[in-house]
Design a protein around this motif. Structure first.
Motif, PDB file in Angstrom:
ATOM      1  N   TYR A  17       3.112   6.940  -5.911  1.00 56.11           N
ATOM      2  CA  TYR A  17       4.101   5.973  -5.424  1.00 56.11           C
ATOM      3  C   TYR A  17       4.477   6.215  -3.959  1.00 56.11           C
ATOM      4  CZ  TYR A  17       8.473   3.444  -4.895  1.00 56.11           C
ATOM      5  OH  TYR A  17       9.468   2.621  -4.425  1.00 56.11           O
ATOM      6  N   ALA A  18       4.857   7.438  -3.609  1.00 54.87           N
ATOM      7  CA  ALA A  18       5.302   7.736  -2.244  1.00 54.87           C
ATOM      8  C   ALA A  18       4.193   7.501  -1.227  1.00 54.87           C
ATOM      9  CB  ALA A  18       5.805   9.171  -2.146  1.00 54.87           C
ATOM     10  N   LYS A  19       2.951   7.876  -1.562  1.00 62.19           N
ATOM     11  CA  LYS A  19       1.826   7.644  -0.652  1.00 62.19           C
ATOM     12  C   LYS A  19       1.582   6.155  -0.462  1.00 62.19           C
ATOM     13  CE  LYS A  19      -1.480   9.939  -2.593  1.00 62.19           C
ATOM     14  NZ  LYS A  19      -2.721  10.654  -2.907  1.00 62.19           N
ATOM     15  N   VAL A  20       1.700   5.385  -1.535  1.00 61.01           N
ATOM     16  CA  VAL A  20       1.471   3.946  -1.437  1.00 61.01           C
ATOM     17  C   VAL A  20       2.570   3.292  -0.595  1.00 61.01           C
ATOM     18  CG1 VAL A  20       1.399   1.780  -2.753  1.00 61.01           C
ATOM     19  CG2 VAL A  20       0.063   3.758  -3.510  1.00 61.01           C
ATOM     20  N   VAL A  21       3.819   3.725  -0.759  1.00 61.89           N
ATOM     21  CA  VAL A  21       4.905   3.188   0.076  1.00 61.89           C
ATOM     22  C   VAL A  21       4.601   3.468   1.547  1.00 61.89           C
ATOM     23  CG1 VAL A  21       7.349   3.408   0.694  1.00 61.89           C
ATOM     24  CG2 VAL A  21       6.689   3.238  -1.707  1.00 61.89           C
ATOM     25  N   SER A  22       4.167   4.676   1.861  1.00 66.79           N
ATOM     26  CA  SER A  22       3.819   5.017   3.247  1.00 66.79           C
ATOM     27  C   SER A  22       2.656   4.180   3.752  1.00 66.79           C
ATOM     28  CB  SER A  22       3.467   6.496   3.369  1.00 66.79           C
ATOM     29  OG  SER A  22       4.607   7.279   3.128  1.00 66.79           O
ATOM     30  N   ALA A  23       1.663   3.988   2.910  1.00 67.84           N
ATOM     31  CA  ALA A  23       0.506   3.175   3.300  1.00 67.84           C
ATOM     32  C   ALA A  23       0.915   1.726   3.559  1.00 67.84           C
ATOM     33  CB  ALA A  23      -0.569   3.231   2.219  1.00 67.84           C
ATOM     34  N   VAL A  24       1.724   1.176   2.677  1.00 63.03           N
ATOM     35  CA  VAL A  24       2.185  -0.206   2.853  1.00 63.03           C
ATOM     36  C   VAL A  24       3.043  -0.308   4.115  1.00 63.03           C
ATOM     37  CG1 VAL A  24       3.605  -2.047   1.847  1.00 63.03           C
ATOM     38  CG2 VAL A  24       1.977  -0.806   0.422  1.00 63.03           C
ATOM     39  N   ALA A  25       3.835   0.715   4.386  1.00 63.47           N
ATOM     40  CA  ALA A  25       4.644   0.710   5.616  1.00 63.47           C
ATOM     41  C   ALA A  25       3.755   0.661   6.840  1.00 63.47           C
ATOM     42  CB  ALA A  25       5.542   1.952   5.662  1.00 63.47           C
ATOM     43  N   MET A  26       2.652   1.414   6.822  1.00 66.40           N
ATOM     44  CA  MET A  26       1.739   1.402   7.957  1.00 66.40           C
ATOM     45  C   MET A  26       1.025   0.059   8.062  1.00 66.40           C
ATOM     46  SD  MET A  26       0.308   2.468  10.665  1.00 66.40           S
ATOM     47  CE  MET A  26       1.324   3.889  10.821  1.00 66.40           C
ATOM     48  N   ILE A  27       0.619  -0.487   6.946  1.00 70.76           N
ATOM     49  CA  ILE A  27      -0.082  -1.772   6.949  1.00 70.76           C
ATOM     50  C   ILE A  27       0.848  -2.882   7.433  1.00 70.76           C
ATOM     51  CG2 ILE A  27      -1.116  -3.551   5.478  1.00 70.76           C
ATOM     52  CD1 ILE A  27      -2.125  -1.193   3.691  1.00 70.76           C
ATOM     53  N   ALA A  28       2.061  -2.911   6.895  1.00 72.41           N
ATOM     54  CA  ALA A  28       2.985  -4.007   7.175  1.00 72.41           C
ATOM     55  C   ALA A  28       3.910  -3.737   8.350  1.00 72.41           C
ATOM     56  CB  ALA A  28       3.810  -4.314   5.927  1.00 72.41           C
ATOM     57  N   GLY A  29       4.070  -2.463   8.732  1.00 71.06           N
ATOM     58  CA  GLY A  29       4.894  -2.135   9.890  1.00 71.06           C
ATOM     59  C   GLY A  29       6.370  -1.924   9.615  1.00 71.06           C
ATOM     60  N   ASN A  30       6.763  -1.796   8.351  1.00 71.12           N
ATOM     61  CA  ASN A  30       8.178  -1.640   8.056  1.00 71.12           C
ATOM     62  C   ASN A  30       8.371  -0.851   6.764  1.00 71.12           C
ATOM     63  OD1 ASN A  30      10.819  -2.289   6.840  1.00 71.12           O
ATOM     64  ND2 ASN A  30      11.055  -3.594   8.631  1.00 71.12           N
ATOM     65  N   THR A  62      -1.120  -1.473  -3.644  1.00 62.99           N
ATOM     66  CA  THR A  62      -1.103  -1.418  -2.183  1.00 62.99           C
ATOM     67  C   THR A  62      -1.370  -2.791  -1.584  1.00 62.99           C
ATOM     68  OG1 THR A  62      -1.799   0.893  -2.171  1.00 62.99           O
ATOM     69  CG2 THR A  62      -2.128  -0.340  -0.135  1.00 62.99           C
ATOM     70  N   VAL A  63      -2.382  -3.472  -2.079  1.00 66.05           N
ATOM     71  CA  VAL A  63      -2.729  -4.796  -1.537  1.00 66.05           C
ATOM     72  C   VAL A  63      -1.623  -5.806  -1.818  1.00 66.05           C
ATOM     73  CG1 VAL A  63      -4.341  -6.736  -1.731  1.00 66.05           C
ATOM     74  CG2 VAL A  63      -5.195  -4.394  -1.592  1.00 66.05           C
ATOM     75  N   VAL A  64      -1.170  -5.861  -3.055  1.00 66.05           N
ATOM     76  CA  VAL A  64      -0.122  -6.829  -3.411  1.00 66.05           C
ATOM     77  C   VAL A  64       1.155  -6.543  -2.620  1.00 66.05           C
ATOM     78  CG1 VAL A  64       1.380  -7.629  -5.293  1.00 66.05           C
ATOM     79  CG2 VAL A  64      -1.074  -7.321  -5.693  1.00 66.05           C
ATOM     80  N   ALA A  65       1.537  -5.285  -2.545  1.00 65.48           N
ATOM     81  CA  ALA A  65       2.763  -4.917  -1.828  1.00 65.48           C
ATOM     82  C   ALA A  65       2.629  -5.188  -0.333  1.00 65.48           C
ATOM     83  CB  ALA A  65       3.101  -3.452  -2.088  1.00 65.48           C
ATOM     84  N   MET A 121      -5.714   2.373   3.427  1.00 64.42           N
ATOM     85  CA  MET A 121      -6.039   2.720   2.040  1.00 64.42           C
ATOM     86  C   MET A 121      -7.117   3.801   1.973  1.00 64.42           C
ATOM     87  SD  MET A 121      -5.873  -1.073   0.336  1.00 64.42           S
ATOM     88  CE  MET A 121      -6.442  -0.564  -1.270  1.00 64.42           C
ATOM     89  N   HIS A 122      -8.142   3.687   2.833  1.00 60.46           N
ATOM     90  CA  HIS A 122      -9.255   4.635   2.776  1.00 60.46           C
ATOM     91  C   HIS A 122      -8.891   5.983   3.399  1.00 60.46           C
ATOM     92  CE1 HIS A 122     -13.428   5.863   2.411  1.00 60.46           C
ATOM     93  NE2 HIS A 122     -13.476   6.145   3.701  1.00 60.46           N
ATOM     94  N   TYR A 123      -8.315   5.965   4.584  1.00 62.21           N
ATOM     95  CA  TYR A 123      -8.076   7.212   5.305  1.00 62.21           C
ATOM     96  C   TYR A 123      -6.721   7.864   5.000  1.00 62.21           C
ATOM     97  CZ  TYR A 123     -12.247   5.946   7.834  1.00 62.21           C
ATOM     98  OH  TYR A 123     -13.531   5.610   8.139  1.00 62.21           O
ATOM     99  N   LEU A 124      -5.683   7.074   4.813  1.00 62.95           N
ATOM    100  CA  LEU A 124      -4.374   7.681   4.564  1.00 62.95           C
ATOM    101  C   LEU A 124      -4.101   7.882   3.077  1.00 62.95           C
ATOM    102  CD1 LEU A 124      -2.189   5.900   7.259  1.00 62.95           C
ATOM    103  CD2 LEU A 124      -3.398   8.076   7.393  1.00 62.95           C
ATOM    104  N   LEU A 125      -4.566   6.946   2.251  1.00 60.06           N
ATOM    105  CA  LEU A 125      -4.399   7.133   0.808  1.00 60.06           C
ATOM    106  C   LEU A 125      -5.572   7.878   0.192  1.00 60.06           C
ATOM    107  CD1 LEU A 125      -2.957   3.751  -0.547  1.00 60.06           C
ATOM    108  CD2 LEU A 125      -1.786   5.919  -0.171  1.00 60.06           C
ATOM    109  N   ASP A 126      -6.627   8.087   0.968  1.00 62.05           N
ATOM    110  CA  ASP A 126      -7.819   8.802   0.532  1.00 62.05           C
ATOM    111  C   ASP A 126      -8.472   8.126  -0.673  1.00 62.05           C
ATOM    112  OD1 ASP A 126      -9.661  10.842   0.956  1.00 62.05           O
ATOM    113  OD2 ASP A 126      -8.699  12.174  -0.500  1.00 62.05           O
ATOM    114  N   LEU A 127      -8.494   6.789  -0.653  1.00 57.26           N
ATOM    115  CA  LEU A 127      -9.170   6.039  -1.708  1.00 57.26           C
ATOM    116  C   LEU A 127     -10.634   5.863  -1.322  1.00 57.26           C
ATOM    117  CD1 LEU A 127      -6.540   3.230  -2.445  1.00 57.26           C
ATOM    118  CD2 LEU A 127      -6.945   5.325  -3.732  1.00 57.26           C
TER     119      LEU A 127
END
Length: 168
Positions: A17-30, A62-65, A121-127
């Motif tokens: 959860y925490a990694k996905v929130v960080s990833a979405v923050a980077m993707i969306a900027g907030n 991650t994508v939906v969020a 998703m690939h580099y920060l979430l290591d997917l």
């Protein structure tokens, strides 16, 4: 909801959860929008599960969020412009992602949405490429192409920012 999905969701919340929130923050900027968007995506997943089988909940969430966070950002930006026209200033500031160098943040933000999404998703979430492809429901080839283009753009951007050529 079947037992397997409940277990997968529990594991996601506990470990990713925490990694996905960080990833979405980077993707969306907030970051604030990211947390809300991830929670909305989770609620949506539970209330109305996707028609196709989701093997990687983190990628799908991650994508939906990220899409929801971008929608929120667009809506807020539109509202801010409207308020600006009538003389009301928007006090909201976009939080900075602490873990990344400021030049890397700027370079990531300069990428097109899809490239930024697959990079995070690939580099920060290591997917894996396969897991990244599953999120938006695209082919692995599409993800590889987006990653290639993103790396090329990031390299050029960071080389220009840091005043040097690319070093191989």
């Amino acid at each position: 909801m079947d037992e397997r999905t409940r277990i997968d969701l529990d594991a996601f919340v506990a470990t990713e959860y925490a990694k996905v929130v960080s990833a979405v923050a980077m993707i969306a900027g907030n970051r604030d929008d990211a947390a809300d968007s991830v929670q909305d995506a989770l609620v949506g997943f539970i209330a109305n599960p996707p028609a196709r089988e989701i093997r990687n909940i983190a990628a799908w969430i991650t994508v939906v969020a990220a899409n929801r966070a971008r929608d929120r950002h667009r809506s807020r930006a539109s509202e801010s412009r409207a308020l600006g026209r009538v003389g009301v200033m928007d006090e909201a500031a976009v939080p900075v992602i602490d873990t990344l160098d400021i030049d890397v943040q700027a370079a990531l933000r300069s990428l097109p949405d899809r490239q930024r999404e697959v990079c995070v998703m690939h580099y920060l979430l290591d997917l894996s490429v396969e897991q990244v492809a599953e999120g938006p429901g695209v082919t692995e080839g599409t993800v590889k192409t987006q990653l290639f283009r993103a790396r090329k753009a990031l390299s050029a951007s960071l080389s220009a920012t840091r005043g040097g050529g690319a070093h191989d």
